[in-house]
Design an enzyme around this catalytic site. Structure first.
Site, PDB file in Angstrom:
ATOM      1  N   TYR A 166     -10.483  13.861   7.778  1.00 41.29           N
ATOM      2  CA  TYR A 166     -10.381  12.413   7.927  1.00 41.29           C
ATOM      3  C   TYR A 166     -11.234  11.668   6.893  1.00 41.29           C
ATOM      4  O   TYR A 166     -10.728  10.806   6.189  1.00 41.29           O
ATOM      5  CB  TYR A 166     -10.741  12.010   9.362  1.00 41.29           C
ATOM      6  CG  TYR A 166     -10.601  10.536   9.628  1.00 41.29           C
ATOM      7  CD1 TYR A 166     -11.725   9.729   9.767  1.00 41.29           C
ATOM      8  CD2 TYR A 166      -9.347   9.939   9.728  1.00 41.29           C
ATOM      9  CE1 TYR A 166     -11.591   8.374   9.996  1.00 41.29           C
ATOM     10  CE2 TYR A 166      -9.218   8.587   9.961  1.00 41.29           C
ATOM     11  CZ  TYR A 166     -10.345   7.806  10.099  1.00 41.29           C
ATOM     12  OH  TYR A 166     -10.214   6.466  10.322  1.00 41.29           O
ATOM     13  N   GLU A 173      -8.121   7.519  -0.197  1.00 41.62           N
ATOM     14  CA  GLU A 173      -7.323   6.296  -0.101  1.00 41.62           C
ATOM     15  C   GLU A 173      -8.095   5.106  -0.662  1.00 41.62           C
ATOM     16  O   GLU A 173      -7.580   4.340  -1.481  1.00 41.62           O
ATOM     17  CB  GLU A 173      -6.925   6.044   1.356  1.00 41.62           C
ATOM     18  CG  GLU A 173      -5.949   7.091   1.903  1.00 41.62           C
ATOM     19  CD  GLU A 173      -5.715   6.965   3.411  1.00 41.62           C
ATOM     20  OE1 GLU A 173      -5.785   5.833   3.930  1.00 41.62           O
ATOM     21  OE2 GLU A 173      -5.461   7.997   4.052  1.00 41.62           O
TER      22      GLU A 173
END
Lengths: 219, 312
Positions: A166, A173
């Site tokens: 994660y 991102e």
């Protein structure tokens, strides 16, 4: 997908009915198993593609191009999952699922695809690898769950590896969006300024900054 | 009536902990739930009647104020459950806040306060007449709503949770600011089809505002006697109310119409977006109301649709 269409049509008219039922019916289960198997296979293809490209090129830079098409195809395909929730064959929240899928689709199309200059960035590899491993585990988890035969390894992997995957994905991102900013500013990408006959303005650069800020509440 | 009155005993328990919060004895059998709320309030001053949910079952529906104790399915010792609904705000206050906001916020942009468009354009005015017209229409719309809130509307439920008003204000005030920003912007572009477009929009706007007002008056007249019972609204001599032949909630129909006309008048995408969202919200409310009527009245006119004649 014609098969779920016919099963889905009955379900669409009676959406509440299917939510009262205990889980999806036989037809829906079959469809979901096929869906999850296909998605697992798709992300495996992407995984293999990354590894092959790395071995061929000898470096881990600019591997995006080797898996661009399957990435777009299978990540976009995940939009179906919103419909699965809407039709009640998957017991998740439509809003939550829509949010998650849309954010992935946004990054795939509205950032990485749209701003060609960031496609060489290493941050792209970072989130693609994170997504690939996560999705392979997630879709195989669903496949096995539907077949009522979930190996402990998959369950373990899903709930443990996310601790690494994660943050890895989020970092990739954010770095990619950040890298895209100057190019968006320069090209005026997806932006419209006054005056115009719609009396509307939109600044994609500012929008991307707001998107980056919106990651904070998710921590 | 009998010469002896059997008094009731009422115990009120917390819905979650089942702890006894209050014990009332010598309660008149014809006492209403409203009376019981007032008695409960005496013991717990912080829980004013509007925030008390009193029910027969811990998770049941809240009993209405008008319900009479002896008509409830309880013995002479009644057990009722209490849930705190949280701070409440009266509908009148809600509407006044929600409507006064957009009214004044629009003016900040119309008069071009320095902090809005920068110091170069501060306190200037637009060369386009349509911008003045838009301000008049927008203000008229909200002033009309404020007047209706004070003089026309009769609310069935007294209050709403305080939390909702924060959310609602963000939404209404935020959108008002957003659309006012563009309409009053120094770089605003008037409608493409010029005066024809503006005139058409003004006429449509006036018709819809008159229609919306007519419906509100008609609905208010249904409750002139102060009752809270639901009745089917019917068309009156006022032609604007003839929309009742076709829809359950013509007030919403007219409201959407007014916003569509404002969109045409200003030719502004944010206004269009706001109109679209209003339409969705009002369709949800209209469908809700429509199906409530249909369930309650067997003779409900079958031609009527919730918000758009024949369609939706």
């Amino acid at each position: 997908m014609a098969a779920p269409g016919s099963g889905g049509a009955g379900r669409a008219e009676n959406g509440y009915g299917s939510q009262r039922r205990k889980g999806p019916g036989a037809l829906a289960t079959t469809y979901l198993v096929i869906y999850n198997v296909v998605m697992t296979a798709g992300w495996l293809v992407i995984a293999v593609g990354i590894v092959r490209a790395y071995l061929t090129k000898g470096s881990y830079h600019s591997l995006y191009y080797s898996i661009e098409k399957p990435l777009k195809f299978f990540q976009t395909g995940a939009l179906l999952e919103i419909l699965h929730c809407a039709f009640g064959i998957v017991p998740s929240s439509v809003v939550l699922t829509a949010f998650q899928v849309m954010s992935r689709v946004f990054l795939t199309w509205a950032v990485t695809h749209s701003v060609k200059e960031v496609q060489n960035e290493d941050s792209v590899l970072l989130f693609v690898v994170a997504w690939t491993i996560t999705e392979i585990i997630r879709y195989s988890f669903y496949t096995f769950s539907l077949l009522n035969h979930l190996p402990y390894l998959i369950k373990w992997a899903r709930y443990t590896l996310f601790i690494v995957l994660y943050p890895m994905g989020v970092s990739g991102e954010l770095l990619t969006i950040y890298a895209a900013l100057p190019f968006v500013r320069q090209a005026g990408l997806y932006s419209i300024s006054l005056p115009n006959k719609y009396n509307f303005s939109f600044d994609y650069y500012t929008f991307l900054i707001l998107v980056m800020i919106s990651y904070i509440p998710t921590f | 009536m009998g010469s002896r009155v059997t008094f009731f005993e009422v115990e009120i328990l917390d819905w979650k902990t089942k702890q006894q919060l209050c014990f009332l004895d010598k309660v008149e059998p014809h006492a209403t739930i409203s009376d019981i709320r007032l008695m409960f309030h005496k013991s717990y001053p912080q829980w004013y009647p509007a925030r008390q949910s009193i029910r027969l079952d811990p998770k049941g529906k809240s009993l209405r104020d008008e319900e009479i104790l002896q008509h409830l399915p309880v013995g002479t010792t009644a057990t009722l459950y209490f849930k705190d609904l949280g701070p409440q705000i009266g509908w009148t206050m809600v509407f006044l806040t929600e409507y006064a906001g957009p009214l004044f916020i629009y003016f900040l942009f119309y008069f071009r306060m320095p902090f809005v468009y920068g110091l170069d354009d501060k306190l200037t005015s637009s060369p386009h007449p349509v911008v003045n017209l838009a301000c008049i229409c927008h203000s008229f719309h909200y002033i009309k709503r404020l007047i209706e809130t004070i003089f026309v509307h009769r609310f069935s439920h007294g209050t709403m949770p305080l939390r909702s008003i924060i959310k609602n204000c963000f939404y209404y005030w935020g959108f008002a600011a957003w659309l006012a920003y563009y309409i009053n912007h120094p770089l605003y572009t008037p409608p493409s089809y010029g005066q024809k477009q503006i005139n058409f929009a003004v006429i449509m706007f006036l018709i819809c505002e008159a229609g919306n007002f007519s419906i509100h008056v008609a609905l208010s007249d249904l409750r002139r006697d102060g009752s809270k019972i639901r009745k089917i609204p019917y068309p009156t001599k006022n032609p604007f109310t003839w929309l009742f032949f076709f829809v359950t909630c013509p007030n919403y129909t007219y409201e959407v119409g007014a916003w569509i006309s404002f969109t045409i008048m200003t030719q502004c995408v944010p206004v269009g977006l706001f109109t679209f969202l209003c339409f969705i919200q009002m369709t949800v409310w209209a469908k809700d109301k429509h199906y409530t009527y249909v369930r309650e009245f067997k003779d409900y006119p079958s031609l009527r649709m919730p918000i758009i004649p024949f369609l939706l």
